[in-house]
Design a protein around this motif. Sequence first.
Motif, mmCIF file in Angstrom:
data_model
loop_
_atom_site.group_PDB
_atom_site.id
_atom_site.type_symbol
_atom_site.label_atom_id
_atom_site.label_comp_id
_atom_site.label_asym_id
_atom_site.label_seq_id
_atom_site.Cartn_x
_atom_site.Cartn_y
_atom_site.Cartn_z
ATOM 1 N N ILE A 16 0.679 -1.303 -0.071
ATOM 2 C CA ILE A 16 -0.261 0.036 -0.077
ATOM 3 C C ILE A 16 0.773 1.354 0.229
ATOM 4 N N LEU A 17 0.271 2.458 -1.309
ATOM 5 C CA LEU A 17 1.326 3.381 -0.837
ATOM 6 C C LEU A 17 0.646 4.673 -0.550
ATOM 7 N N HIS A 18 1.133 5.062 0.486
ATOM 8 C CA HIS A 18 0.118 6.347 1.365
ATOM 9 C C HIS A 18 1.397 7.436 1.050
ATOM 10 N N GLU A 19 0.291 8.646 0.201
ATOM 11 C CA GLU A 19 0.933 9.468 1.034
ATOM 12 C C GLU A 19 0.760 10.623 2.314
ATOM 13 N N ASP A 20 1.891 10.643 3.475
ATOM 14 C CA ASP A 20 1.641 11.628 4.502
ATOM 15 C C ASP A 20 1.229 12.683 4.151
ATOM 16 N N LEU A 21 1.937 13.911 3.192
ATOM 17 C CA LEU A 21 2.013 15.150 2.941
ATOM 18 C C LEU A 21 2.654 15.233 1.365
ATOM 19 N N ALA B 129 -3.587 12.507 -2.171
ATOM 20 C CA ALA B 129 -4.225 11.390 -2.654
ATOM 21 C C ALA B 129 -4.345 10.304 -2.437
ATOM 22 N N SER B 130 -5.032 9.452 -2.257
ATOM 23 C CA SER B 130 -6.236 8.108 -1.844
ATOM 24 C C SER B 130 -4.998 7.099 -1.954
ATOM 25 N N ASP B 131 -4.950 6.549 -0.753
ATOM 26 C CA ASP B 131 -4.013 5.100 -1.144
ATOM 27 C C ASP B 131 -3.920 4.640 -2.453
ATOM 28 N N VAL B 132 -2.519 4.105 -3.174
ATOM 29 C CA VAL B 132 -2.921 2.934 -4.169
ATOM 30 C C VAL B 132 -1.823 1.826 -3.361
ATOM 31 N N THR B 133 -3.082 0.659 -3.976
ATOM 32 C CA THR B 133 -2.535 -0.612 -3.285
ATOM 33 C C THR B 133 -2.397 -1.943 -4.650
ATOM 34 N N PHE B 134 -1.083 -2.046 -5.145
ATOM 35 C CA PHE B 134 -0.830 -2.924 -6.346
ATOM 36 C C PHE B 134 0.169 -4.390 -5.341
ATOM 37 N N THR B 135 0.836 -5.303 -6.248
ATOM 38 C CA THR B 135 1.286 -6.200 -6.008
ATOM 39 C C THR B 135 2.572 -6.444 -7.289
ATOM 40 N N VAL B 136 3.400 -6.630 -6.682
ATOM 41 C CA VAL B 136 4.654 -6.622 -7.067
ATOM 42 C C VAL B 136 5.023 -7.823 -7.886
ATOM 43 N N ASN B 137 5.163 -7.888 -9.458
ATOM 44 C CA ASN B 137 5.283 -8.956 -10.625
ATOM 45 C C ASN B 137 6.157 -9.873 -10.583
ATOM 46 N N GLU B 138 5.371 -10.698 -10.617
ATOM 47 C CA GLU B 138 5.690 -12.868 -10.381
ATOM 48 C C GLU B 138 6.548 -12.702 -11.737
ATOM 49 N N ASP B 139 6.513 -12.284 -12.573
ATOM 50 C CA ASP B 139 7.562 -12.894 -13.808
ATOM 51 C C ASP B 139 9.263 -12.382 -14.172
ATOM 52 N N GLY B 140 9.068 -10.980 -12.958
ATOM 53 C CA GLY B 140 10.785 -10.201 -13.193
ATOM 54 C C GLY B 140 10.365 -9.033 -13.962
ATOM 55 N N MET C 229 0.900 7.548 -8.832
ATOM 56 C CA MET C 229 0.019 8.012 -7.405
ATOM 57 C C MET C 229 -0.025 9.163 -8.002
ATOM 58 N N LYS C 230 -1.236 9.988 -8.496
ATOM 59 C CA LYS C 230 -1.742 11.632 -8.758
ATOM 60 C C LYS C 230 -2.396 12.484 -7.652
ATOM 61 N N ASP C 231 -1.387 13.492 -8.204
ATOM 62 C CA ASP C 231 -2.210 14.596 -7.305
ATOM 63 C C ASP C 231 -3.037 15.316 -7.897
ATOM 64 N N GLU C 232 -4.146 15.732 -6.976
ATOM 65 C CA GLU C 232 -5.311 17.147 -8.057
ATOM 66 C C GLU C 232 -4.794 18.677 -6.967
ATOM 67 N N THR D 215 -9.288 18.294 -0.899
ATOM 68 C CA THR D 215 -9.579 17.247 -1.876
ATOM 69 C C THR D 215 -8.823 18.427 -2.786
ATOM 70 N N GLY D 216 -9.504 17.502 -4.591
ATOM 71 C CA GLY D 216 -9.097 17.913 -5.594
ATOM 72 C C GLY D 216 -10.511 18.202 -6.085
ATOM 73 N N GLU D 217 -11.256 18.340 -5.793
ATOM 74 C CA GLU D 217 -12.543 18.345 -6.343
ATOM 75 C C GLU D 217 -12.870 20.279 -6.351
ATOM 76 N N VAL D 218 -13.560 21.061 -7.126
ATOM 77 C CA VAL D 218 -13.421 22.225 -7.948
ATOM 78 C C VAL D 218 -13.803 22.962 -6.263
ATOM 79 N N GLN D 219 -13.734 23.744 -5.298
ATOM 80 C CA GLN D 219 -14.115 24.303 -3.938
ATOM 81 C C GLN D 219 -15.088 25.966 -4.219
ATOM 82 N N LYS D 220 -15.698 25.732 -4.566
ATOM 83 C CA LYS D 220 -16.615 27.539 -4.662
ATOM 84 C C LYS D 220 -17.642 28.301 -3.316
#
Length: 376
Positions: free
Chosen positions: A213-218, A226-237, A244-247, A325-330
């Motif tokens: 799990i990739l987490h952005e602390d700041l 950004a929201s956490d990104v979960t990934f699995t390490v490739n087994e084929d080498g 991870m994208k920041d708005e 938030t990355g949403e438009v604030q009014k």
Amino acid sequence: ELKETLTNEGYVLSEKVHQINLEQKDLITKEYVITKNVTNIAPHCEIHVQKRDRDTLEDLSGVTFQLTAKEDIYSLDGRNTLLYKKGDAVSMDISENGYYVTDELGEIHISGLPLGKYELKEVQELEGYVKNNKVYDIDLSYDHTDKIIYSKELDVLNKKTATEISKVDATNEKELEGAKLSLRDEEGNVVEEWTSTKDVHIIRGLVSGKKYILHEDLAPLGYATASDVTFTVNEDGSVTKVKMKDEITKVDISKVDATTGKEIEGAKLTLKDKETGEVVESWTSVKEPHRIEGLTVSKTYVLHEDLAPAGYNVASDVEFTISDTGEVQKVVMKDEAKLVVKTGDDTDYKSLSALLIASGLLIAAVICKIKRGKDE
């Protein structure tokens, strides 16, 4: 001709054919003795494996290999005894089921093998390394010479898994500096922490097939977390690539009529940092909301009207805090229209007098007509 047809176990049957000529030489000799020396060799095979890290050349202990027969292997002593069938595990010394484990020096020594063809493959790699799926063909067949030791040296290199982690702007996909990131395993244990730079961050040695799990602390200034990104390490080498994208934060500021809610043009506005008083931006309102990007999350700002449009009163300051938030604030600032108060009397008295006289004459005429009717 004298030919050997059977020898002791572990020895190779001699292939040499000895020519013996028992020809009578004279009439005196009664016994002819011919001596032939027949030698046999007892060859054996040795396999030596050296296991190392591909990049650092560090010796790797604890890696498991399995040795099997590539083809049927028979004894060479003339008995033609089947020693191993094709695919059989070949165990020597303390090995079981053909499994051998590299020692603290990253080595495996297998000796005392009968001549033949073998296959060696890695069956259990170390955590954090890419599994080596290569099958090593080892040909230690009898070459019909007097060689005693048949040997094979294998230098097996393993590479660690590689994971590339990118922290990018969601709009232009460029690497972002200054984000504080951490990588955790499924149990929540921190694997690594770092601050993003302009380059991709590479982590080596993550376990193949395992989730992280990739987490952005700041987040960097001006960006939402950004929201956490979960990934699995490739087994084929292959390299595991994680992004991870920041708005960037976005605020739409509207200057509107307090009554109609419609956008008002011509208001001169200024946005300031509440804490420092520093001017962030100044502009004149138009028919559309004014957008400002990159304001700092959790910071409070003050929207001030320097000059109201004609016919409007200057509005009070509006304070607002940027949400994560990355949403438009009014943000809306409302202007009240000015009240119009008349201070003089501009009545048209001449016209009013004429209207009153005409009305009087009309009323008199009506009265006279009614009176005449009564007389008749």
